[in-house]
Design a protein around this motif. Sequence first.
Motif, PDB file in Angstrom:
ATOM      1  N   ALA A   1       0.524   8.831   0.121  1.00 31.43           N
ATOM      2  CA  ALA A   1      -0.501   8.364  -0.822  1.00 31.43           C
ATOM      3  C   ALA A   1       0.120   7.410  -1.839  1.00 31.43           C
ATOM      4  N   GLY A   2       1.308   7.741  -2.303  1.00 32.17           N
ATOM      5  CA  GLY A   2       1.983   6.873  -3.256  1.00 32.17           C
ATOM      6  C   GLY A   2       2.356   5.535  -2.649  1.00 32.17           C
ATOM      7  N   LEU A   3       2.752   5.549  -1.376  1.00 33.78           N
ATOM      8  CA  LEU A   3       3.094   4.308  -0.696  1.00 33.78           C
ATOM      9  C   LEU A   3       1.866   3.417  -0.556  1.00 33.78           C
ATOM     10  N   ARG A   4       0.766   3.999  -0.152  1.00 38.53           N
ATOM     11  CA  ARG A   4      -0.457   3.216   0.020  1.00 38.53           C
ATOM     12  C   ARG A   4      -0.903   2.607  -1.307  1.00 38.53           C
ATOM     13  N   ALA A   5      -0.790   3.369  -2.373  1.00 33.83           N
ATOM     14  CA  ALA A   5      -1.182   2.861  -3.688  1.00 33.83           C
ATOM     15  C   ALA A   5      -0.265   1.719  -4.129  1.00 33.83           C
ATOM     16  N   ALA A   6       1.025   1.884  -3.880  1.00 33.91           N
ATOM     17  CA  ALA A   6       1.986   0.855  -4.270  1.00 33.91           C
ATOM     18  C   ALA A   6       1.743  -0.440  -3.504  1.00 33.91           C
ATOM     19  N   LEU A   7       1.423  -0.333  -2.226  1.00 31.84           N
ATOM     20  CA  LEU A   7       1.196  -1.530  -1.423  1.00 31.84           C
ATOM     21  C   LEU A   7      -0.120  -2.203  -1.787  1.00 31.84           C
ATOM     22  N   ALA A   8      -1.128  -1.399  -2.094  1.00 32.31           N
ATOM     23  CA  ALA A   8      -2.427  -1.968  -2.458  1.00 32.31           C
ATOM     24  C   ALA A   8      -2.318  -2.800  -3.730  1.00 32.31           C
ATOM     25  N   GLY A   9      -1.445  -2.382  -4.644  1.00 28.70           N
ATOM     26  CA  GLY A   9      -1.314  -3.092  -5.913  1.00 28.70           C
ATOM     27  C   GLY A   9      -0.135  -4.032  -5.985  1.00 28.70           C
ATOM     28  N   ALA A  10       0.573  -4.219  -4.878  1.00 25.30           N
ATOM     29  CA  ALA A  10       1.787  -5.034  -4.893  1.00 25.30           C
ATOM     30  C   ALA A  10       1.475  -6.517  -5.039  1.00 25.30           C
ATOM     31  N   GLU A  11       2.300  -7.200  -5.817  1.00 29.25           N
ATOM     32  CA  GLU A  11       2.166  -8.646  -5.964  1.00 29.25           C
ATOM     33  C   GLU A  11       2.580  -9.332  -4.664  1.00 29.25           C
ATOM     34  N   ARG A  12       1.844 -10.333  -4.266  1.00 26.52           N
ATOM     35  CA  ARG A  12       2.161 -11.081  -3.050  1.00 26.52           C
ATOM     36  C   ARG A  12       3.212 -12.144  -3.336  1.00 26.52           C
ATOM     37  N   ILE A  13       4.108 -12.337  -2.381  1.00 27.66           N
ATOM     38  CA  ILE A  13       5.105 -13.402  -2.446  1.00 27.66           C
ATOM     39  C   ILE A  13       4.774 -14.388  -1.341  1.00 27.66           C
ATOM     40  N   GLU A  14       4.179 -15.521  -1.738  1.00 26.61           N
ATOM     41  CA  GLU A  14       3.712 -16.512  -0.766  1.00 26.61           C
ATOM     42  C   GLU A  14       2.827 -15.859   0.294  1.00 26.61           C
ATOM     43  N   GLY A  15       1.987 -14.944  -0.172  1.00 28.87           N
ATOM     44  CA  GLY A  15       1.043 -14.269   0.705  1.00 28.87           C
ATOM     45  C   GLY A  15       1.569 -13.009   1.356  1.00 28.87           C
ATOM     46  N   TRP A  16       2.869 -12.743   1.226  1.00 28.82           N
ATOM     47  CA  TRP A  16       3.491 -11.577   1.852  1.00 28.82           C
ATOM     48  C   TRP A  16       3.595 -10.421   0.847  1.00 28.82           C
ATOM     49  N   VAL A  17       3.582  -9.209   1.389  1.00 23.50           N
ATOM     50  CA  VAL A  17       3.966  -8.021   0.640  1.00 23.50           C
ATOM     51  C   VAL A  17       5.388  -7.672   1.079  1.00 23.50           C
ATOM     52  N   VAL A  18       6.328  -7.786   0.166  1.00 20.30           N
ATOM     53  CA  VAL A  18       7.727  -7.521   0.460  1.00 20.30           C
ATOM     54  C   VAL A  18       8.177  -6.354  -0.409  1.00 20.30           C
ATOM     55  N   GLY A  19       8.853  -5.382   0.193  1.00 19.10           N
ATOM     56  CA  GLY A  19       9.289  -4.224  -0.575  1.00 19.10           C
ATOM     57  C   GLY A  19      10.615  -3.686  -0.062  1.00 19.10           C
ATOM     58  N   PHE A  20      11.222  -2.820  -0.853  1.00 20.05           N
ATOM     59  CA  PHE A  20      12.521  -2.251  -0.489  1.00 20.05           C
ATOM     60  C   PHE A  20      12.658  -0.860  -1.094  1.00 20.05           C
ATOM     61  N   GLY A  21      13.650  -0.122  -0.578  1.00 22.45           N
ATOM     62  CA  GLY A  21      13.961   1.188  -1.140  1.00 22.45           C
ATOM     63  C   GLY A  21      13.041   2.309  -0.708  1.00 22.45           C
ATOM     64  N   LEU A  22      12.304   2.118   0.376  1.00 22.92           N
ATOM     65  CA  LEU A  22      11.331   3.124   0.814  1.00 22.92           C
ATOM     66  C   LEU A  22      12.029   4.312   1.471  1.00 22.92           C
ATOM     67  N   ASP A  23      11.788   5.482   0.944  1.00 23.05           N
ATOM     68  CA  ASP A  23      12.418   6.711   1.422  1.00 23.05           C
ATOM     69  C   ASP A  23      11.741   7.196   2.699  1.00 23.05           C
TER      70      ASP A  23
END
Length: 520
Positions: free
Chosen positions: A88-110
């Motif tokens: 649930a936390g992952l989905r919330a984080a991705l839904a609100g993530a800032e786009r980088i040139e249209g992409w959702v980029v993330g790191f550190g996912l457990d």
Amino acid sequence: MTDLILAGAKVRTLDPARPYATAVAVRDGVIAAVGDEGDVRQWRGPGTEVVALGGAHLVPGLVDAHSHPVWGLDMATGVDLSGVTDLAGLRAALAGAERIEGWVVGFGLDHNAFEGRAVDRALVEDVLDGAPAFLRLYDGHSALVSGAALAAAGVTGAREFAQRSEVVCDAEGRPTGHLVEHAAMELVAEVVPRPSYAARRQRLVELLAAMAATGLTGAHVMDGGDAELVASVARETVLPVRLRFAPWCMPGIDRDGLEELVALQGRGGRHWVVDGVKFFMDGTVEGGTAWLEHADCQGQGTEAFWPDPDAYAAAVRQLHTAGVRTATHAIGDAAVRHVLDVVAGLGEGARGRHRVEHIETAPDDLLPRFAELGVAASMQPPHTAYTRADGTDEWSRRLGAGRAGHAWRLRDLRDAGATVALGSDWPIAPYDVRAVLATARAPRGAASGRAGLTGLEALEGCTTHAARAAGESALAGRIAVGLRADLTALGLDPVTTPADELAQTPVPLTVTGGHVVHRG
């Protein structure tokens, strides 16, 4: 005359000839004198900077024996997902993530955030609104990507690789979005938006300054980094952290490729150098790619990262013959055993020239071989925080209770006489060297049931043992005349202060190569 005098300190030199002092003088980046105020007074001249440390504890410059401060700039791009603990936390984080040139980029996912489910884009696809996404899992050896990202990279099914990597597919052959190991991740990483050169340069300068603020004066960089970027920064300013690079040697390399790695050795500038080569013998426990002597609890882990382990041995031998030091990533028991066997086959001349990185699980019979063969054990205590004492984490569940009981055997390796160098593996874990020292003394999670290192042993892991692992005992790791002027001042005694307090101790001063690179 000297450039710098540090006075009024409680100096722990780690030099048996003079264990304690109160003052240190520095000239031309080298320690010129160690003693009391009277001993260094004669070194003072009109151009000497005198820093009164007011009773702070001065120790040899702290070193992170396994880090990725340049390559990690790309790895640690986008939204930080390290605080996500469930789906649930992952989905919330991705839904609100800032786009980088249209992409959702993330790191550190457990891995534990998936709550035992298979890593699959179907779990998050609907919250991405069709955006391509590239999410690195915390181990750095796997990623979750969306369908749009797969399409952008032209990945439609399984691929064959020279190294042990996998585009995970479902029963119908469709990619699930789970990419395992470097070659598979690189298929999509190549099309992910990358920060500009200027942005990466600025981030590198800021990162190294932040590392120095925790007391770090050096890092053993376990990748090739970006030589042009580092050289540019080093020409224009003083690198606050001394960087020692070990570029990768991957499966499929031929003799010419190995000779190119040999030719890179010694390249460098002020406070940076290429010295060594990094291998991978396996991947990670959580990803099912750690090389184990018996399959993990999901039936995985019985294959090496090098499909032909004998080719690894031949590559190590060629580099060793050329005088090149090697470091090998080996997490599983089979991987550790193979590396030790290969070094044993090199003969007595291999002592002190090779090291093993990580060693997350190892049976009793392997421990004394490190000292017998002169192989350094390079370990990262903060990794223990990704596991749980009750065994409910992905790492422990994969291994089973028996092998999980052999987690991060820092104490046992030291007791067996091994060189144990300590690091963080940033950006896999935070770079704060105070936390490395603290967690080495009080391991967490699966390793919390066994004793950690003593305060002195932990300090040695980031000083004398780190220097020994790099073949630099004659240059660094102690406060003694003629050695590098890499020095760290801490507000509390790193040997006697309780581990939890040490993790928060102030850092009044960091000196690298005689340059004051941080003032607290």
